[in-house]
Design an enzyme around this catalytic site. Sequence first.
Site, PDB file in Angstrom:
ATOM      1  N   HIS A 257       0.886  -1.219   0.014  1.00 58.28           N
ATOM      2  CA  HIS A 257      -0.007  -0.137   0.001  1.00 58.28           C
ATOM      3  C   HIS A 257       0.826   1.134  -0.069  1.00 58.28           C
ATOM      4  O   HIS A 257       1.843   1.186   0.503  1.00 58.28           O
ATOM      5  CB  HIS A 257      -0.992   0.044   1.235  1.00 58.28           C
ATOM      6  N   ASP A 308      -8.145  -5.244  -0.470  1.00 62.33           N
ATOM      7  CA  ASP A 308      -8.370  -6.038  -1.246  1.00 62.33           C
ATOM      8  C   ASP A 308      -8.138  -7.662  -1.087  1.00 62.33           C
ATOM      9  O   ASP A 308      -9.074  -8.300  -1.830  1.00 62.33           O
ATOM     10  CB  ASP A 308      -7.824  -5.537  -2.864  1.00 62.33           C
TER      11      ASP A 308
HETATM   12  N1  ACO Z   1       3.942  -7.968  -4.411  1.00 61.36           N
HETATM   13  C1  ACO Z   1       5.074  -8.010  -4.537  1.00 61.36           C
HETATM   14  N2  ACO Z   1       6.129  -6.805  -4.535  1.00 61.36           N
HETATM   15  C2  ACO Z   1       5.514  -5.673  -3.948  1.00 61.36           C
HETATM   16  C3  ACO Z   1       4.017  -5.505  -3.863  1.00 61.36           C
HETATM   17  C4  ACO Z   1       3.084  -6.585  -4.077  1.00 61.36           C
HETATM   18  N3  ACO Z   1       2.059  -6.790  -4.138  1.00 61.36           N
HETATM   19  N4  ACO Z   1       3.647  -4.352  -3.930  1.00 61.36           N
HETATM   20  C5  ACO Z   1       4.701  -3.499  -3.653  1.00 61.36           C
HETATM   21  N5  ACO Z   1       5.742  -4.478  -3.761  1.00 61.36           N
HETATM   22  C6  ACO Z   1       7.210  -4.232  -4.013  1.00 61.36           C
HETATM   23  C7  ACO Z   1       7.702  -3.524  -5.273  1.00 61.36           C
HETATM   24  O1  ACO Z   1       8.023  -4.363  -6.229  1.00 61.36           O
HETATM   25  C8  ACO Z   1       8.786  -2.457  -4.974  1.00 61.36           C
HETATM   26  O2  ACO Z   1      10.039  -3.377  -4.776  1.00 61.36           O
HETATM   27  P1  ACO Z   1      11.177  -2.843  -5.176  1.00 61.36           P
HETATM   28  O3  ACO Z   1      11.595  -1.341  -4.533  1.00 61.36           O
HETATM   29  O4  ACO Z   1      12.313  -3.987  -4.826  1.00 61.36           O
HETATM   30  O5  ACO Z   1      11.148  -2.509  -6.803  1.00 61.36           O
HETATM   31  C9  ACO Z   1       8.264  -1.970  -3.842  1.00 61.36           C
HETATM   32  O6  ACO Z   1       7.472  -3.190  -2.983  1.00 61.36           O
HETATM   33  C10 ACO Z   1       7.681  -0.750  -3.819  1.00 61.36           C
HETATM   34  O7  ACO Z   1       6.463  -1.075  -4.467  1.00 61.36           O
HETATM   35  P2  ACO Z   1       5.839   0.019  -5.327  1.00 61.36           P
HETATM   36  O8  ACO Z   1       4.961  -0.543  -6.530  1.00 61.36           O
HETATM   37  O9  ACO Z   1       6.584   1.348  -5.793  1.00 61.36           O
HETATM   38  O10 ACO Z   1       4.732   0.836  -4.415  1.00 61.36           O
HETATM   39  P3  ACO Z   1       3.747   1.670  -4.532  1.00 61.36           P
HETATM   40  O11 ACO Z   1       3.398   2.514  -3.463  1.00 61.36           O
HETATM   41  O12 ACO Z   1       4.024   2.433  -6.035  1.00 61.36           O
HETATM   42  O13 ACO Z   1       2.534   0.707  -4.931  1.00 61.36           O
HETATM   43  C11 ACO Z   1       0.606  -0.559  -4.633  1.00 61.36           C
HETATM   44  C12 ACO Z   1       1.525   0.616  -4.309  1.00 61.36           C
HETATM   45  C13 ACO Z   1       0.253  -0.060  -6.118  1.00 61.36           C
HETATM   46  C14 ACO Z   1      -0.953  -0.737  -3.761  1.00 61.36           C
HETATM   47  C15 ACO Z   1       1.413  -1.751  -4.955  1.00 61.36           C
HETATM   48  O14 ACO Z   1       1.852  -2.094  -3.749  1.00 61.36           O
HETATM   49  C16 ACO Z   1       0.984  -2.840  -5.536  1.00 61.36           C
HETATM   50  O15 ACO Z   1       0.858  -3.095  -6.986  1.00 61.36           O
HETATM   51  N6  ACO Z   1       0.357  -3.797  -4.935  1.00 61.36           N
HETATM   52  C17 ACO Z   1      -0.507  -4.994  -5.543  1.00 61.36           C
HETATM   53  C18 ACO Z   1      -1.815  -4.351  -6.310  1.00 61.36           C
HETATM   54  C19 ACO Z   1      -2.925  -4.134  -5.009  1.00 61.36           C
HETATM   55  O16 ACO Z   1      -2.976  -4.780  -4.433  1.00 61.36           O
HETATM   56  N7  ACO Z   1      -3.608  -2.882  -5.293  1.00 61.36           N
HETATM   57  C20 ACO Z   1      -4.605  -2.339  -4.359  1.00 61.36           C
HETATM   58  C21 ACO Z   1      -4.189  -1.416  -3.321  1.00 61.36           C
HETATM   59  S1  ACO Z   1      -5.197  -1.101  -2.118  1.00 61.36           S
HETATM   60  C22 ACO Z   1      -6.432   0.007  -3.153  1.00 61.36           C
HETATM   61  O17 ACO Z   1      -6.251   0.397  -3.966  1.00 61.36           O
HETATM   62  C23 ACO Z   1      -7.962  -0.239  -2.753  1.00 61.36           C
END
Ligand code: ACO
Length: 371
Positions: A257, A308
């Site tokens: 998140h 989610d």
């Molecule tokens: N699975 C694996 N790795 C993850 C995940 C995940 N679900 N989420 C974040 N990471 C990792 C990324 O790969 C990244 O690693 P790195 O620094 O080694 O490259 C690090 O954690 C940071 O992730 P970002 O994507 O840059 O974080 P951001 O704050 O931009 O994204 C987000 C947040 C979009 C929610 C992300 O965690 C994600 O894509 N999660 C999966 C989709 C999801 O569940 N979305 C629902 C969110 S809640 C909502 O909207 C209601």
Amino acid sequence: MVKAGLEDVVATDSTVCFVDGKEGRLLYQGFDIHDLAEHSCFEEVVYLLWFGRLPNKSELETINRELRINRKLPDEVVRIMKQLPKKALPMEVLRTVVSLLSMYDPDADDNGRESTIRKATRLTAQMPTIVAYWDNIRNDRELKAPLEDCGLAENFLYMLKGERPDELSIKSLDIALTLHADHELNASTFAARVAAGTETDLHSAITAAIGTLKGPLHGGANQEVIKMLLKINETAKAEAFVVKQIEDHKKIMGFGHRVYKTEDPRAWHLRRMSKQLGERTGDLRWYEMSDIIEKVVRREKGLYANVDFYSASVYYMLGIPIDLFTPIFAMSRMSGWAAHILEQIANNRLIRPRAEYLGPTKMTYVQVEER
Ligand code: ACO
């Protein structure tokens, strides 16, 4: 330097919702989400978000009545829905029909607070009808007229399945709606506020928000979670599946998140409901797989489940078709979007940020024949 994704950028003042990402707290108008999930109901939360305080008895009766008597869709809208391609995604239909409804709304031209509340009331009441009707239309099932003697959660399940749901199903969906109602400046709410900031109408701003919620990094994640659980299918295979996903650098949907760096407080309630519903059906597979995945992702990546993750198994065990999961999120978030739109219009200034220009500045135009 610009922060990618506007991370941690404060873009507005607000009293609607507070997300404390460090402590894992979520407040609607100062009220803790745990208290609201435990003691309140979705309709009361709608009032709280729009008016900034809990309703008294007669105010609650009034909003309940308004949200019940406005559930019907104009006949012409239903006729148009019947002509849409049957393969249309429920989120596409919701986005389109919400936009269409502005043409039938008696307050369409008036963007003042009172008329915006009336329009928001109608849309909050109508969105479950759109979602349930679409599932019936695409499956050639009879369309049930909405009930007026029960809450939004019960009526939605009734319209969807054609029979009155049981108490546990009603309570589970009502709590899920309460938990999803608002979440500060998430992507779809920001989209709604940007639209409202141009002094456009409520339906336009909500249409923008629905389109934004549809994306898999936002509301679309709950559908991806259940697809993953269905793919794994057996509790014994859950750990190996997730470890492989992580090794392959694939995202695990329902985790991570932008704001929470600890447990999302909403996940606690959804996890409990997932277990309760599993115990009722005698099939704890979805809960058990989720539990294992949660532990592995925490251990391997230090990531927590977001809203989610467990909502996916909850909706699945309520017998809701997978592609309705995100529309249900929208049915609830409608209340938060409207609260933010009301706040935006009460003290509006056009939202128009700048971009850091990184391109060239001295290019010479060359005629197409010479390129
Ligand atoms: N699975 C694996 N790795 C993850 C995940 C995940 N679900 N989420 C974040 N990471 C990792 C990324 O790969 C990244 O690693 P790195 O620094 O080694 O490259 C690090 O954690 C940071 O992730 P970002 O994507 O840059 O974080 P951001 O704050 O931009 O994204 C987000 C947040 C979009 C929610 C992300 O965690 C994600 O894509 N999660 C999966 C989709 C999801 O569940 N979305 C629902 C969110 S809640 C909502 O909207 C209601």
